[in-house]
Design an enzyme around this catalytic site. Sequence first.
Site, PDB file in Angstrom:
ATOM      1  CB  CYS A 170      -1.003  -0.027   1.147  1.00 25.08           C
ATOM      2  SG  CYS A 170      -2.357   1.157   0.929  1.00 25.08           S
ATOM      3  CG  HIS A 207      -4.128  -3.745   1.789  1.00 23.99           C
ATOM      4  ND1 HIS A 207      -3.331  -3.435   2.861  1.00 23.99           N
ATOM      5  CD2 HIS A 207      -4.620  -2.571   1.327  1.00 23.99           C
ATOM      6  CE1 HIS A 207      -3.348  -2.127   3.063  1.00 23.99           C
ATOM      7  NE2 HIS A 207      -4.118  -1.578   2.139  1.00 23.99           N
ATOM      8  CD  GLU A 266      -2.385  -6.681   4.179  1.00 19.07           C
ATOM      9  OE1 GLU A 266      -2.623  -5.528   4.577  1.00 19.07           O
ATOM     10  OE2 GLU A 266      -1.779  -6.925   3.107  1.00 19.07           O
TER      11      GLU A 266
END
Length: 211
Positions: A83, A192, A194
């Site tokens: 990010c 992202h 994750e």
Amino acid sequence: MGRPEVVVLDYGAGNIHSAMNALRHVGANVELSRDSKAILNADGLLVPGVGAFGTVMEDLRASGAPRWIGQRIAGNRPVMGICVGHQVFFERGVEHGVQAEGLGEWPGVVEQLDAPMLPHIGWDFVCPPAESDMFEGVANERFYFVHSYAVQKWDFEVGNPKIKPPQVTWAHHGVDFIAAIENGPLWSTQFHPEKSGRAGLQLLRNWVETL
């Protein structure tokens, strides 16, 4: 073979626990640290980032992190940004007319997307190069984005034909923008991983397996 050691850079960024948990899930030992020895000695360094480009750069400089990041990259030691932690590797960012200098690993300006709806929140496909290691096994999957700013122009020249240029992955929201880069020891993603489900975990596993 033991689990690789990954340091998540602790410079005050928020929303890091999901990234730490995802890295553990794909086989890494994970530590949150701002200790220079831990950062330099880890098998991999993850640079997170949330918020404004200029604020993140101020926090990075206050922690001394640019020096350690630069030493790792110069020594061919793996670093990954996510990010705003991806954005800071470019030359500069412009938000609300305010310019801030980045880490300058790549040319490019982080600026507001010209899109009908901002922020860009949600799942989108990306267009990685065919030879991408980052997207091995997930080239046709969607990833989760949360951002209003990105690099939209890429002008990178390699003078030595023996040097492999960075591999650039693009996405689209109103305009084309850089979604990820692979450049030797330095990988980074605007999205992202994750928070991108199975595809994101596989992408992080691909990185961990290079450590």
